[in-house]
Motif scaffolding. Sequence first.
Motif, PDB file in Angstrom:
ATOM      1  N   ILE A  88      -4.942  -4.104   6.474  1.00 52.62           N
ATOM      2  CA  ILE A  88      -5.749  -2.992   5.994  1.00 52.62           C
ATOM      3  C   ILE A  88      -7.131  -3.549   5.663  1.00 52.62           C
ATOM      4  N   PRO A  89      -8.209  -2.960   6.172  1.00 51.54           N
ATOM      5  CA  PRO A  89      -9.543  -3.512   5.878  1.00 51.54           C
ATOM      6  C   PRO A  89      -9.852  -3.467   4.384  1.00 51.54           C
ATOM      7  N   MET A  90     -10.382  -4.554   3.878  1.00 49.28           N
ATOM      8  CA  MET A  90     -10.760  -4.660   2.469  1.00 49.28           C
ATOM      9  C   MET A  90     -12.274  -4.821   2.415  1.00 49.28           C
ATOM     10  N   LEU A  91     -12.989  -3.786   1.977  1.00 45.90           N
ATOM     11  CA  LEU A  91     -14.444  -3.771   2.054  1.00 45.90           C
ATOM     12  C   LEU A  91     -15.124  -4.102   0.729  1.00 45.90           C
ATOM     13  N   GLY A  92     -14.337  -4.276  -0.316  1.00 43.50           N
ATOM     14  CA  GLY A  92     -14.899  -4.617  -1.622  1.00 43.50           C
ATOM     15  C   GLY A  92     -14.609  -6.061  -1.974  1.00 43.50           C
ATOM     16  N   CYS A  93     -14.603  -6.349  -3.272  1.00 43.11           N
ATOM     17  CA  CYS A  93     -14.365  -7.729  -3.718  1.00 43.11           C
ATOM     18  C   CYS A  93     -12.872  -8.052  -3.838  1.00 43.11           C
ATOM     19  N   ALA A  94     -12.030  -7.025  -3.941  1.00 44.25           N
ATOM     20  CA  ALA A  94     -10.590  -7.275  -4.037  1.00 44.25           C
ATOM     21  C   ALA A  94     -10.051  -7.727  -2.683  1.00 44.25           C
ATOM     22  N   ASP A  95      -9.061  -8.624  -2.714  1.00 45.86           N
ATOM     23  CA  ASP A  95      -8.510  -9.124  -1.450  1.00 45.86           C
ATOM     24  C   ASP A  95      -7.130  -8.564  -1.142  1.00 45.86           C
ATOM     25  N   SER A  96      -6.615  -7.653  -1.995  1.00 44.24           N
ATOM     26  CA  SER A  96      -5.306  -7.059  -1.719  1.00 44.24           C
ATOM     27  C   SER A  96      -5.165  -5.748  -2.469  1.00 44.24           C
ATOM     28  N   LEU A  97      -4.210  -4.941  -2.005  1.00 43.26           N
ATOM     29  CA  LEU A  97      -3.852  -3.695  -2.666  1.00 43.26           C
ATOM     30  C   LEU A  97      -2.453  -3.824  -3.254  1.00 43.26           C
ATOM     31  N   ASN A  98      -2.134  -2.980  -4.210  1.00 48.37           N
ATOM     32  CA  ASN A  98      -0.770  -2.894  -4.693  1.00 48.37           C
ATOM     33  C   ASN A  98       0.154  -2.620  -3.505  1.00 48.37           C
ATOM     34  N   VAL A  99       1.329  -3.235  -3.497  1.00 48.19           N
ATOM     35  CA  VAL A  99       2.215  -3.117  -2.341  1.00 48.19           C
ATOM     36  C   VAL A  99       2.626  -1.675  -2.076  1.00 48.19           C
ATOM     37  N   SER A 100       2.771  -0.874  -3.120  1.00 40.69           N
ATOM     38  CA  SER A 100       3.162   0.515  -2.901  1.00 40.69           C
ATOM     39  C   SER A 100       2.032   1.320  -2.261  1.00 40.69           C
ATOM     40  N   VAL A 101       0.786   1.002  -2.606  1.00 41.23           N
ATOM     41  CA  VAL A 101      -0.363   1.660  -1.981  1.00 41.23           C
ATOM     42  C   VAL A 101      -0.461   1.256  -0.518  1.00 41.23           C
ATOM     43  N   SER A 102      -0.317  -0.035  -0.241  1.00 32.31           N
ATOM     44  CA  SER A 102      -0.360  -0.518   1.139  1.00 32.31           C
ATOM     45  C   SER A 102       0.733   0.128   1.980  1.00 32.31           C
ATOM     46  N   ALA A 103       1.919   0.214   1.417  1.00 33.59           N
ATOM     47  CA  ALA A 103       3.035   0.817   2.150  1.00 33.59           C
ATOM     48  C   ALA A 103       2.738   2.263   2.497  1.00 33.59           C
ATOM     49  N   ALA A 104       2.165   3.003   1.556  1.00 24.78           N
ATOM     50  CA  ALA A 104       1.851   4.408   1.807  1.00 24.78           C
ATOM     51  C   ALA A 104       0.811   4.549   2.914  1.00 24.78           C
ATOM     52  N   ILE A 105      -0.227   3.711   2.887  1.00 23.83           N
ATOM     53  CA  ILE A 105      -1.261   3.772   3.928  1.00 23.83           C
ATOM     54  C   ILE A 105      -0.646   3.516   5.298  1.00 23.83           C
ATOM     55  N   LEU A 106       0.185   2.493   5.403  1.00 25.51           N
ATOM     56  CA  LEU A 106       0.752   2.114   6.699  1.00 25.51           C
ATOM     57  C   LEU A 106       1.777   3.131   7.186  1.00 25.51           C
ATOM     58  N   MET A 107       2.591   3.657   6.298  1.00 26.54           N
ATOM     59  CA  MET A 107       3.556   4.686   6.708  1.00 26.54           C
ATOM     60  C   MET A 107       2.849   5.932   7.225  1.00 26.54           C
ATOM     61  N   TYR A 108       1.788   6.317   6.548  1.00 28.95           N
ATOM     62  CA  TYR A 108       1.096   7.532   6.967  1.00 28.95           C
ATOM     63  C   TYR A 108       0.278   7.329   8.231  1.00 28.95           C
ATOM     64  N   GLU A 109      -0.045   6.087   8.565  1.00 22.19           N
ATOM     65  CA  GLU A 109      -0.629   5.847   9.882  1.00 22.19           C
ATOM     66  C   GLU A 109       0.414   6.114  10.970  1.00 22.19           C
ATOM     67  N   ALA A 110       1.651   5.712  10.714  1.00 21.12           N
ATOM     68  CA  ALA A 110       2.728   6.030  11.662  1.00 21.12           C
ATOM     69  C   ALA A 110       2.908   7.542  11.778  1.00 21.12           C
ATOM     70  N   VAL A 111       2.850   8.238  10.649  1.00 29.24           N
ATOM     71  CA  VAL A 111       2.948   9.705  10.672  1.00 29.24           C
ATOM     72  C   VAL A 111       1.792  10.301  11.474  1.00 29.24           C
ATOM     73  N   ARG A 112       0.585   9.803  11.252  1.00 33.46           N
ATOM     74  CA  ARG A 112      -0.589  10.316  11.974  1.00 33.46           C
ATOM     75  C   ARG A 112      -0.429  10.149  13.477  1.00 33.46           C
ATOM     76  N   GLN A 113      -0.011   8.935  13.869  1.00 33.91           N
ATOM     77  CA  GLN A 113       0.127   8.683  15.298  1.00 33.91           C
ATOM     78  C   GLN A 113       1.237   9.520  15.934  1.00 33.91           C
ATOM     79  N   ARG A 114       2.296   9.726  15.196  1.00 33.17           N
ATOM     80  CA  ARG A 114       3.448  10.432  15.764  1.00 33.17           C
ATOM     81  C   ARG A 114       3.312  11.949  15.692  1.00 33.17           C
TER      82      ARG A 114
END
Length: 260
Positions: free
Chosen positions: A230-256
């Motif tokens: 997931i692109p990180m455009l600020g100073c933080a180098d990671s997201l909470n795992v639950s936030v990351s999971a939601a972003i990635l799952m919904y990309e699958a939903v978007r594509q499908r």
Amino acid sequence: MAELITSMQNPKVRLLQTLQQKSSERKKHGLFVVEGRRELERCIANGYEVDTVFCCPEIFGGSWQGQGRVVDVSPAVYDKLAYRGGTEGVIAEVKVRERTLDMLTLSDCPLVVVLERVEKPGNLGAVLRSADAAGADAVIVCDPLTDLYNPNLIRSSTGAFFSVPCVACTSADCISYLKERGIQILTAQLQDSSLYYDIDMCRATAIVMGTEATGLTDQWRRAADAHIRIPMLGCADSLNVSVSAAILMYEAVRQRHGSR
């Protein structure tokens, strides 16, 4: 008429407290705790067997009339037992149900979320909540550092723990399971990775994530069909795992389902 308990020293109340607090006691008795009307209704709707229900009639609006033995408790006792307010006056002891990889039933084109060595039950509960919303087939927890029946996990899932199949196993067993079924493995990692939206998720897919502190182990990196980030455009180098999971799952939903 249900028994009324007014003392925190009652043995039934003390057992409930130990089940809330200790994984060893949950394993010993084969019971776990579900708090709240909504959570308990979802638990029953998904086939779990209720053992005992602790109900506060003054809060609940009467005594519990559903599944399980009923014990009424005073408002003072319920206030001490309840983890949070707004749970409508009901807490239940529910029988643990076996969950294994072989018991999973996947769709023809499954979306699976895999978490390696997840430590915080609240994070896992939040992932389950997103998995339910995104229509994921299952959440697989590899080499877990938390009990899947931890009350905080169940609370934070808002009942999704009961609607989304969630199993624990070793990473080696999970990798074999996914490979045998032709499910592509996408590991979320910063190193040697592609942007997540550039990867095809319309086929059978497992999204795999590790801990925020250490990421995934090498066995998952080697087993992956693709590495995603997931692109990180600020100073933080990671997201909470639950936030990351939601972003990635919904990309699958978007594509499908994006055209719907």
